[in-house]
Each structure stands twice: as structure tokens, then as C-alpha cells.
Design a protein around this motif. Structure first.
Motif, short mmCIF file in Angstrom:
data_model
loop_
_atom_site.label_atom_id
_atom_site.label_comp_id
_atom_site.label_asym_id
_atom_site.label_seq_id
_atom_site.Cartn_x
_atom_site.Cartn_y
_atom_site.Cartn_z
N ALA A 70 56.23 48.97 33.74
CA ALA A 70 55.67 49.14 34.36
C ALA A 70 54.32 48.06 34.47
O ALA A 70 53.14 47.54 34.74
N LEU A 71 53.98 47.62 33.05
CA LEU A 71 53.45 46.34 32.36
C LEU A 71 53.56 44.91 33.29
O LEU A 71 52.95 44.73 32.96
N PHE A 72 55.04 45.03 33.10
CA PHE A 72 55.14 43.59 33.57
C PHE A 72 55.17 43.90 35.39
O PHE A 72 53.77 42.37 35.14
N LEU A 73 54.63 44.51 35.54
CA LEU A 73 54.80 44.40 36.86
C LEU A 73 52.83 44.56 37.20
O LEU A 73 52.31 44.11 37.98
N LEU A 74 52.44 45.39 35.92
CA LEU A 74 50.87 44.71 35.74
C LEU A 74 50.47 43.97 35.90
O LEU A 74 48.72 42.90 35.78
N LEU A 75 50.96 42.92 34.71
CA LEU A 75 51.08 41.41 34.93
C LEU A 75 49.81 40.56 35.90
O LEU A 75 49.33 39.98 35.23
N PRO A 76 50.30 40.68 37.08
CA PRO A 76 49.34 39.25 37.48
C PRO A 76 47.50 39.60 38.00
O PRO A 76 47.65 39.72 38.00
N GLY A 77 48.14 41.45 37.77
CA GLY A 77 47.06 41.81 38.20
C GLY A 77 45.71 41.54 37.38
O GLY A 77 44.71 41.53 37.29
N ILE A 78 46.27 41.89 35.99
CA ILE A 78 45.86 41.45 34.89
C ILE A 78 45.42 40.07 34.48
O ILE A 78 43.95 39.67 34.45
N PHE A 79 46.08 39.32 34.85
CA PHE A 79 45.73 37.81 35.31
C PHE A 79 44.67 37.39 35.76
O PHE A 79 44.09 36.87 35.91
N TYR A 80 45.06 38.25 37.28
CA TYR A 80 43.47 38.78 38.46
C TYR A 80 42.26 38.47 37.42
O TYR A 80 41.22 37.65 37.65
N LEU A 81 42.46 39.26 37.51
CA LEU A 81 41.18 39.64 36.62
C LEU A 81 40.76 39.37 35.39
O LEU A 81 38.98 39.22 35.22
N ILE A 82 41.57 38.84 34.57
CA ILE A 82 40.86 38.31 33.64
C ILE A 82 40.48 36.47 34.19
O ILE A 82 38.65 35.99 33.46
N LEU A 83 41.51 35.74 34.84
CA LEU A 83 40.58 34.48 35.37
C LEU A 83 39.39 34.49 36.82
O LEU A 83 38.98 33.98 35.92
N PHE A 84 39.58 35.74 37.11
CA PHE A 84 38.34 35.66 38.30
C PHE A 84 37.54 36.56 37.97
O PHE A 84 36.30 37.28 38.58
N PHE A 85 37.00 38.12 36.83
CA PHE A 85 36.51 38.85 37.01
C PHE A 85 35.96 38.20 35.70
O PHE A 85 34.88 38.08 34.68
N VAL A 86 36.91 38.13 34.22
CA VAL A 86 36.53 38.20 32.72
C VAL A 86 36.03 36.64 32.13
O VAL A 86 34.84 36.44 31.68
#
Ligand SMILES: Nc1ncnc2c1ncn2[C@@H]1O[C@H](COP(=O)(O)OP(=O)(O)O)[C@@H](O)[C@H]1O
Ligand SMILES: [Mg+2]
Lengths: 406, 303
Positions: free
Chosen positions: B24-40
Motif C-alpha cells: 500500500a505504501l509503495f502504491l501511494l508513492l506516486p501520489g506522495i511524490f506528486y503532493l510534495i512536488l506540486f503542493f508542499v
């Protein structure tokens, strides 16, 4: 908070009588109820019995005001309510689908009707109703947290708590297991007789209808086929539908060949069957007669011809199913097809076996004659251009088909 | 469904997944990456900018600092616009609800026996999205302009004085906001009403509830999730909107909203710290508001 149109204050003093006059309900392209006349006396427990899709729910919806009749009038307690809105009628319904409010607790659900009518101590009354259905301990839960059977009992409490003059119950015990259903049947009966409310109970369970109701009406295809006390309906069905839907029946058709002042004799494929005139709906022509399986006796050899008994045989036992209290035999008699017989297991030795050759007999007093044109539509549709011998073949076939069904 | 983004109505019944899974964590990686890049990342950059001080040497340049007074200054300078934004957004949300709820009710419940009409009506609600937001708003400017038909009629019956126009007024801006956000209000409410079990309304009627009472006690609570999503989806973007209130569209100098101020500071005045501080304040305000609103409405109460 409350509405002036809504019946306010106290509870119904007693049940109200219900009268349906010439009610017809048509849906686009489908007639669900046709020319229905029905009178239910105040304070009675009335069961409407019929197969699924025969219009029972539609009848209740018409009475509750959730559906408008295409024609006819509805009177509750002598007052014409045909044009009255559902929320103004002194009627409550236990819905087949329960229809509990998902956003309210069980207690709020049950108190809903009381609060709409501005009754003061709604919550204690709701708790009391919940205790009646043994669910007071879940009063604080939401409907989704209950099992189907529990939800059904809440639906029951939600309607009963209002003590309406007329309570409509749409298969209210369908989701309960046998033990709980028996218990609720007794409970319902108690509530009804205690307050003297009028109950209109819809069910497709003939046993439930017969054990609970003062009066049973058997409904078929939007019409009431027969109405009366349960025992009366069982002992003397008027139509083939009632004879088969309410319990089981063995039916025979044939022409009336002779009749005396008290009885008539029907020639069913060569076998003479005598039926008392008082128990026959039609006294001449091609008729269908029948007898209940538990009224039929089995014999090892041909019984002596005696007046007052109908005898058929010989036949062969083709199926034996033992159910403890009684045994059900299927006896195939040439020309008559399979005949069902229930025998009380009063002695161990008298068990007949598969393949045994047996004779059947029953008292003339137990036979009944039906009102149906013997085997309705298919026969009348084809007879016009057939000669008499073909008619005989046709009705034989009809009979066999029917017996196979039964 | 996206429309019910803010309602957690379905969560209650679902079983909780207990097992922590690496997959599940692995599958979340793209989403987390996206959030860091475009939001954080932009958020941190915005925070840094908002604290910058003017470069003492080069005019118009800013240097990193911890100049928190930026916040005090923008609050003092633009307090009026901030209050106006909240007011306009609240008005637009109110009117959108007033129009959107009956519309959603009509499509979701009244038209339910006619699926074809229902789909058609739904398409009509969404149809404006096929045309650019800017074009539609410009079209309203045309309609409301001094030479336009509406002003003409209003002038001829004396409601509008000579030379007066509807554009540039509070009315036209709130109208524009309401108009543009009606679909955002209607669709989530529709989504809850279309699945409302009508048998519950029958049960309400059967239990002595008049149509009005049944609406209040059954229909409304059962569509609360949609109303909440709709009001948030309308209020949040309306509060930050800078198109309707801008002078090029339906607004004037008297109708400036916080979005216009941020735009001006970023693009015209090039006062980046002020613009960043304003943006962050707006974000914080909306976050607090949403949190309070969601808490008050109590997701649990929704079902
Ligand atoms: N709203 C409706 N539109 C069309 N047909 C309906 C409608 N409601 C019920 N019917 C039809 O009327 C018949 C009787 O239905 P119902 O009263 O629900 O039967 P039941 O005896 O099982 O309760 C069924 O054949 C059903 O398909
Ligand atoms: Mg039904």
C-alpha cells in the motif's frame, strides 16, 4: 412542529372498519387491482393472502393513501378518505421494505409518528413499544446497525406505537426465523385484541394467515377469490386457486352425470365421484371437484362399495415422504395421475411402501365442488373448432397437467 | 464520486483495514511524490516569500528574512477586501444553494420516473462548462453593460439612472459568482438526492408527516452531505475568485475582492511578499472555516 391537518392528541379508542368500494388500480399498461370490494369490520384481524405480485402491496398502498385509485372509494370508520392525503389518514403501515429512517436512531424512528401528532410523552411510549418487540436495548443505535429481523421488528414498533384505528401490515414477519415469527404472531394478536385495533395483515404464508386471522381473503391477479373464516376457506374452497393455494388439494374434472336432492355424481375419467350439492358451487355440466389429502384413506385391497364413500383405484404408491407426525404418499392412479394422501402416523406397521398397489377412498361429505369452468382458459380457447372426442382428450390432458402441477 | 468529496458518509460502514502493508505504501508513492512536488514545494516557497523583506540595495528586489510584519501590514491594508470577499462568497453560496437545491431536487427526484429527461437536465446543468469560464463571464458583462438589454429595460422604467450601469456593482459580482458556481452546488446535492430512497418519504407521510415536515425531517437531513459538499465547493473558490470581481469583467474598484488584490500585488505591483502573505492568510482562513464547518455539521450526523 406539528401540523393541524394531522390527527392530534390521543390514540384511537378502538379500531375502525374499512370499506373498499369498487376499487380499481391501473398502472400504465397494467391493471394491478380490478373492481375490488372489501369490508373489514372494526376490531378484526383480517389477512390478505395471495401469491407474490397479485396486488397485495398495491391494495395496502391505496388504503394508506400512498397511491390513488383509478376508480372506486375507500372508507375508514365510515368516512370517505379517497381524497385524503396519506398523512391525514388514521392509518399506519408496516412496510415490506421496513423503510426505517437511516439518519435517526431506533428510538427516534419509533417516536417519529408520535412527535408529528404532538403527543407529550413520546419517548417513554417509544421505549415501551420497543420493549414489546424486545429491542429496547438497541434504542440508541442506527437502523444499519441492526439485522434484517431486528429492523423488521422496529418497523412494527414504529407503526404499532401510534395505535392507529387501522394498522396495515405488509408481510411484517417475513424476515424472521420460525421461532421469532411464532412469538411475534402471538404478540401481534395480543396487541390487536387488547386495544381492539383493526389489523389488515398481508402475507403469502398461508399458515400465518390461517393461524392469526379472524377472516382470510385469498387474492389472485388483483381480485379476491374467496373470503371467510380460515377453517371455512380450508374445508370448502370455492375455486381451484384457493383449493391449491391454501393447503393442497386433489382435483378431478368431469361431467355431472346424475344428481339427487342432496348430492351429485361426477364422472371423472370413468370414476364416479359423489359430491354433496351443498358443497358444490356448480351443479351441472363440466365441473371440477376435489378432496383434501388428509381426508383420503389408503386401502390394501378394494374396499367394499359403501354409500357415502368415494373410491378410486387401484393405484401405485410412487413416492413416500415421512415427516414425523404424518406421512405423505403420492399415489399414481391410471387416468387420474398423481393423488396426494396424508396419513397420520398413528401406528408403525401400516406404512405403505413405494410400488405398493393401493386403493383410495374418502367420505362424500369431505368432497367439494369448485366454481371454475373446468380448466379455464386453454380449454375454452381451443374448444370452438374441436369435435367432442377431441374435447375429451383435451380435458384429459388438461387434467393431467393440472394434477402434475398440484 | 467526486461530488461528495467532503462527505464521509460511506466510511462509517466500511471495515477498517488494519494490516499495515508495504505494498500500500509503495502504491501511494506516486501520489506522495506528486503532493510534495506540486503542493508542499510551492507552499514552502510561498511561506518563504511571504516573510521576505525589501532588498536594501536594489529597489524592487526582495531578500529572505523573517519579516512577519508583512502579515500585519496586509491585514491592515486589505482588511476591507478580505471582509468583502467573505461576504460576497457567502452571498453567492446562499443564492447558489437557493437555486441549486430545488434544481437538484427536480432533477434527482421529480424527474426520476423519466430517465431520459433526467439525463438531459443533468447535461444542461453541466453544459456551461463546455464554454470557457472567461467567455461566459464576459457575455454577462455584455448583457449587463450600459448599452445592453438589461440596463436598457431598467433605465426605461426608471430603476437605473442615466449613465448608470449594472456592471461594477455588488449585484453584478455576486450574480456572476452565483451563476458560475451553481453547477458546483447542484451536482453534489443531486448526487445525494438521486439515491434518496423515496420509500422513506412515503414512510414519513404514513407517520403523519406533512410534505413540509417530511422534507424537514427526512429529505433535508438525508441530503445534508450533498449540501455540505456543495456549499464548500462553492464558497472556497468563490472566496478566492478574482475574475468576476475584476474590472475587466463584472466588477469595479468598489468590488475588489482578495483574489484581485493578490493578483495586483503579484503581477502589477510586484510586491511578492504581500501577495504571498495574502495567499497564505486566505488559505488559512478557508482551512479553519472548513474545519469548523465539517466539525459542526458532524460527519456522523450525516448518516
Ligand atoms: N408503480 C407501478 N407501476 C407499474 N406496475 C406496478 C407498480 N407497482 C406495482 N406494480 C405491479 O402490480 C402488481 C402487483 O404488485 P404488488 O401489489 O406489489 O404485489 P404483491 O402482492 O406481491 O405485494 C405487480 O405485477 C407489479 O409489477
Ligand atoms: Mg408485496
Amino acid at each position: 412542529m406539528t401540523n393541524n391537518d394531522v390527527p392530534q392528541g390521543g390514540f384511537a379508542e378502538a379500531g375502525a372498519d374499512l370499506e373498499l368500494v369498487g376499487i380499481t388500480k391501473r398502472f400504465p399498461g397494467f391493471t394491478a387491482i380490478e373492481e375490488l370490494d372489501l369490508t373489514i369490520p372494526a376490531g378484526s384481524f383480517f389477512a390478505l393472502l395471495g401469491p407474490s405480485g397479485c396486488g397485495k402491496t398495491t391494495t395496502l398502498r391505496l388504503i394508506a393513501g400512498l397511491e390513488e385509485p383509478t376508480a372506486g372509494r375507500i372508507l375508514i370508520g365510515g368516512k370517505d378518505v379517497t381524497a385524503t392525503k396519506a398523512y391525514q389518514r388514521p392509518v399506519n403501515t408496516v412496510f415490506q421494505s421496513y423503510a426505517l429512517f437511516p439518519h435517526m436512531t431506533i428510538l427516534e424512528n419509533v417516536a417519529f409518528g408520535l412527535k408529528r401528532r404532538g403527543i407529550k410523552n413520546a419517548d417513554p411510549l417509544a421505549h415501551e413499544a420497543l420493549r414489546l418487540v424486545e429491542l429496547d436495548h438497541v434504542a440508541g443505535r442506527k437502523p444499519t446497525q441492526l439485522s434484517g429481523g431486528q429492523q423488521q421488528r422496529v418497523a412494527l414498533a414504529r407503526a404499532v406505537v401510534n395505535r392507529p384505528a387501522l394498522l396495515l401490515l405488509d408481510e411484517p414477519l417475513g424476515a424472521l426465523d420460525l421461532k421469532l415469527r411464532r412469538q411475534m404472531q402471538v404478540e401481534l394478536k395480543d396487541i390487536q385484541s387488547e386495544v381492539g385495533l383493526t389489523f389488515l395483515h398481508v402475507t403469502h404464508d398461508q399458515e400465518e394467515a390461517m393461524t392469526m386471522a379472524d377472516t382470510v381473503a385469498v387474492m389472485n391477479k388483483g381480485r379476491i377469490e374467496q373470503m371467510g373464516a380460515p377453517q371455512e376457506l380450508y374445508e370448502l374452497p370455492h375455486t381451484a386457486f384457493v383449493a391449491k393455494f391454501l393447503g393442497q388439494s386433489n382435483l378431478f374434472s368431469g361431467d355431472v352425470v346424475s344428481s339427487s336432492s342432496t348430492s351429485m355424481v361426477v364422472d371423472a375419467a370413468g370414476t364416479k365421484i359423489e359430491v354433496p350439492l351443498a358443497r358444490a358451487q356448480r351443479h351441472s355440466g363440466h365441473v371440477t371437484v376435489g378432496v383434501r389429502p388428509e381426508k383420503v384413506s389408503l386401502h390394501d385391497s378394494e374396499p367394499k362399495a359403501a354409500s357415502g364413500r368415494n373410491v378410486i383405484g387401484p393405484g401405485r404408491v410412487t413416492d413416500v415422504s415421512f415427516s414425523g407426525v404424518s406421512t405423505q404418499y403420492e399415489v399414481t392412479v391410471p387416468q387420474h395421475g398423481a393423488i396426494t394422501v396424508f396419513v397420520q402416523n398413528t401406528s408403525i406397521s401400516s406404512l405403505h411402501r413405494d410400488g405398493d398397489s393401493v386403493w383410495l377412498s374418502w367420505s362424500v361429505d369431505h368432497a367439494f365442488g369448485l366454481a371454475d369452468e373446468a380448466e379455464g382458459e386453454p380449454v375454452s380457447r381451443f374448444h370452438a373448432d374441436l369435435d367432442t372426442s377431441m374435447i375429451a382428450v383435451q380435458s384429459r390432458k388438461d387434467l393431467e397437467a393440472e394434477l402434475e402441477e398440484a | 464520486m467526486a461530488f461528495t468529496a467532503f462527505s464521509s458518509s460511506t466510511a462509517a460502514a466500511e471495515p477498517v483495514v488494519r494490516r499495515k502493508s508495504r505494498v500500500a505504501l509503495f502504491l501511494l508513492l506516486p501520489g506522495i511524490f506528486y503532493l510534495i512536488l506540486f503542493f508542499v514545494t510551492p507552499l514552502i516557497s510561498l511561506i518563504i516569500t511571504s516573510l521576505q523583506a525589501p532588498d536594501p540595495l536594489i529597489f524592487g528586489q526582495f531578500v529572505n528574512a523573517f519579516n512577519w510584519q508583512n502579515y500585519a501590514i496586509v491585514i491592515e491594508t486589505y482588511g476591507e477586501q478580505a471582509v468583502r470577499s467573505a461576504g460576497y462568497a457567502a452571498l453567492a453560496t446562499f443564492f447558489a444553494l437557493l437555486i441549486g437545491f430545488p434544481l437538484a431536487y427536480f432533477i434527482g427526484i421529480t424527474l426520476r420516473p423519466y430517465p431520459l429527461l433526467q439525463s438531459l437536465a443533468l447535461v444542461l446543468v453541466i453544459a456551461p462548462f463546455f464554454i470557457s469560464f472567461l467567455l461566459r463571464t464576459l457575455a454577462w458583462k455584455q448583457i449587463f453593460s450600459t448599452e445592453g438589454p438589461v440596463s436598457g429595460i431598467l433605465s426605461s422604467i426608471g430603476i437605473l439612472g442615466p449613465g448608470e450601469s449594472i456592471t461594477g456593482t455588488t449585484f453584478s459580482v455576486v450574480f456572476g459568482l452565483t451563476y458560475n458556481f451553481i453547477p458546483f452546488m447542484t451536482l453534489p446535492i443531486y448526487a445525494t438526492l438521486v439515491s434518496l430512497d423515496l420509500r422513506l418519504l412515503e414512510a414519513g407521510n404514513d407517520l403523519y408527516g406533512s410534505p413540509a415536515t417530511t422534507f424537514r425531517t427526512v429529505t433535508l437531513p438525508l441530503s445534508a452531505a450533498g449540501v455540505m459538499s456543495g456549499t464548500l465547493l462553492t464558497f472556497i473558490p468563490a472566496a478566492g475568485d478574482y475574475i468576476n470581481a475584476s474590472r475587466e469583467f463584472l466588477g469595479s474598484a468598489d468590488t475588489t475582492m482578495i483574489g484581485n488584490v493578490i493578483e495586483t500585488n503579484f503581477l502589477v505591483l510586484q510586491n511578492f511578499p504581500a501577495a504571498a502573505a495574502l495567499s497564505l492568510l486566505l488559505m488559512g482562513f478557508i482551512l479553519v472555516l472548513v474545519a469548523v464547518y465539517v466539525k459542526r455539521s458532524g460527519t456522523e450526523e450525516l448518516l
